[in-house]
Design a protein around this motif. Sequence first.
Motif, PDB file in Angstrom:
ATOM      1  N   ASN A   1       0.859  -1.177   0.000  1.00 38.63           N
ATOM      2  CA  ASN A   1       0.000   0.000   0.000  1.00 38.63           C
ATOM      3  C   ASN A   1       0.900   1.233   0.000  1.00 38.63           C
ATOM      4  N   PRO A   2       0.445   2.350  -0.566  1.00 40.32           N
ATOM      5  CA  PRO A   2       1.318   3.534  -0.619  1.00 40.32           C
ATOM      6  C   PRO A   2       1.522   4.202   0.731  1.00 40.32           C
ATOM      7  N   CYS A   3       0.656   3.885   1.701  1.00 40.08           N
ATOM      8  CA  CYS A   3       0.751   4.494   3.025  1.00 40.08           C
ATOM      9  C   CYS A   3      -0.016   3.625   4.014  1.00 40.08           C
ATOM     10  N   PRO A   4       0.071   3.871   5.317  1.00 44.13           N
ATOM     11  CA  PRO A   4      -0.644   3.034   6.292  1.00 44.13           C
ATOM     12  C   PRO A   4      -2.154   2.968   6.066  1.00 44.13           C
ATOM     13  N   CYS A   5      -2.782   4.078   5.665  1.00 42.00           N
ATOM     14  CA  CYS A   5      -4.233   4.032   5.432  1.00 42.00           C
ATOM     15  C   CYS A   5      -4.566   3.432   4.086  1.00 42.00           C
ATOM     16  N   GLY A   6      -3.600   3.456   3.156  1.00 38.83           N
ATOM     17  CA  GLY A   6      -3.762   2.794   1.862  1.00 38.83           C
ATOM     18  C   GLY A   6      -4.240   3.677   0.732  1.00 38.83           C
ATOM     19  N   TYR A   7      -4.503   4.992   0.981  1.00 37.95           N
ATOM     20  CA  TYR A   7      -5.149   5.783  -0.061  1.00 37.95           C
ATOM     21  C   TYR A   7      -4.355   7.013  -0.521  1.00 37.95           C
ATOM     22  N   TYR A   8      -3.052   7.013  -0.289  1.00 37.18           N
ATOM     23  CA  TYR A   8      -2.211   8.094  -0.821  1.00 37.18           C
ATOM     24  C   TYR A   8      -2.232   8.019  -2.355  1.00 37.18           C
ATOM     25  N   ASN A   9      -2.448   9.149  -3.009  1.00 36.44           N
ATOM     26  CA  ASN A   9      -2.534   9.243  -4.477  1.00 36.44           C
ATOM     27  C   ASN A   9      -3.753   8.529  -5.059  1.00 36.44           C
ATOM     28  N   HIS A  10      -4.751   8.198  -4.236  1.00 33.24           N
ATOM     29  CA  HIS A  10      -5.960   7.532  -4.741  1.00 33.24           C
ATOM     30  C   HIS A  10      -6.779   8.550  -5.536  1.00 33.24           C
ATOM     31  N   PRO A  11      -7.352   8.156  -6.672  1.00 32.46           N
ATOM     32  CA  PRO A  11      -8.080   9.130  -7.508  1.00 32.46           C
ATOM     33  C   PRO A  11      -9.372   9.657  -6.885  1.00 32.46           C
ATOM     34  N   SER A  12      -9.988   8.913  -5.964  1.00 36.25           N
ATOM     35  CA  SER A  12     -11.272   9.365  -5.432  1.00 36.25           C
ATOM     36  C   SER A  12     -11.366   9.397  -3.906  1.00 36.25           C
ATOM     37  N   LYS A  13     -10.441   8.774  -3.205  1.00 29.73           N
ATOM     38  CA  LYS A  13     -10.479   8.775  -1.744  1.00 29.73           C
ATOM     39  C   LYS A  13      -9.300   9.566  -1.187  1.00 29.73           C
ATOM     40  N   ASP A  14      -9.548  10.237  -0.075  1.00 27.93           N
ATOM     41  CA  ASP A  14      -8.499  11.064   0.527  1.00 27.93           C
ATOM     42  C   ASP A  14      -7.653  10.255   1.503  1.00 27.93           C
TER      43      ASP A  14
END
Length: 523
Positions: free
Chosen positions: A361-374
């Motif tokens: 994953n790109p980060c602990p929360c998993g949504y770094y650079n995600h197109p729709s989630k912060d």
Amino acid sequence: MFKRNKKSPVSMLVKTFGSAVFGIDATTITIEVDVTKGIKFMLVGLPDNAVKESQQRIESALRLNGYKWPRYKIIINMAPADIRKEGSAYDLPLAAGILAASQQINADKLSSYILMGELSLDGTLQPVKGVLPIAINARAEGFEGFILPKQNAREAAVVDKLKVFGAENIREVIDFLNDEGELEQTIVDTRAEFYARVNNNPLDFSDVKGQENVKRALEIAAAGSHNIILVGPPGSGKTMLAKRIPTILPPFTLKEALETTKIHSVVGKIDKETSLMTQRPFRSPHHTISDVALVGGGNYPQPGEISLSHNGVLFLDELPEFKRTVLEVMRQPLEDRNITISRAKFSVEYPASFMLVASMNPCPCGYYNHPSKDCVCAPGVVQKYLNKISGPLLDRIDIHLEVVPVPFKKLSEMESSETSEQVRERVLQARKIQEERFAEHKGVYANAQMNSKLIRRFVLLDEAGNELIKNAMDRLGLSARAYDRILKVARTIADLESEKNVQAHHLSEAIHYRSLDRENWGG
């Protein structure tokens, strides 16, 4: 028919033959049994506890099959005495030696056969490990045949010019040695079975909807044997894609299949229906694995996951979750493609030529650079998460690729994508070009293995190419370690297009595959 001698035996020395596996090779063990007057049992020759405990198993097995444990002095030597004998696989040759030395069975055939097998208390033979290297060594040393548990017979029968006899219990073996019964010889047409099953894989690239850019990167990785890391949020298809990489790698050659099967045989990973591995291994250890389990070792060294991945793929899912020490021990095998396990009294070497595929994953929360989630991670956390992977290890991974989730529209499309077979054809063509290129360079068979000298020789850039990579290094903040990796990947891209020279557009695509080297990643 052999007649038992019921009188007290005169001192008689009988030799039977077993085998010890050291690394992935076997050594013949000569078991010398002497039965004479007295009441003592002595087993010498550096046996471990499992071998010493064989007395109880053998005594019960003989009694329940109508034979007697000699009530005399029994001296057994397992030579050579400086090699440690491990496990219960010596039960069968020890039992045969005791019966022959006490003149309860005929000893004439014992010199022609390797015997291996664990005995149950009722005399049933249980499967053993390392059968394939034992069979190869038996043929090399001129033995006529190999008698072993029936469950292991197909595995050993891969070796031609060696008679392989599988037995279900010790009674069958005794009758065979006494010429009172026959054992069925196990015969395997190795080439026919191998080529019939070599392309039989239930997974296929066409199962994956969308992700065409990722499939392209995996094709390049397979063509040049490049290590690759996939970075993306949960559910983006990283694991699904990774599991299909073996389907686009070149099929096993017979030599590679035999070499890989030997390693899996040593750790007892070959089932009774399998004679020879036909699919490249795909190993996916959990992130709680220890460093010894990954690279091999232990008090009595065994191959680790990197050796079980030999000639195949080692997939490390959620790479930052692995312990730092576990990841660091991979650095040397990734370069040398073998692992040497050293102990005070000996060292053993295992092959470890594998393609590393990692995901994270790109980060602990998993949504770094995600197109729709912060991303909800605090400032600096993304870079801290990436820093769990050391620079030297990241340096050995040629392709870094961001994976984005597949939109619903793409998932719901019925149109099928390219099959693994179609992709593999291009990979094979590129590998053929590389084989010809590195024909004079021993130990180098793919672009990923090029050293700096070979890169300077085979990756010649024109003025436009030099200017492009110079600008990329400056503007994108690419690290110096990325330079050679970019050139290697660009060479593979050119090979896929059957281009003799690396051109600017090949370099441009290769630069795109260095996401984690950019200074702004995680910033």
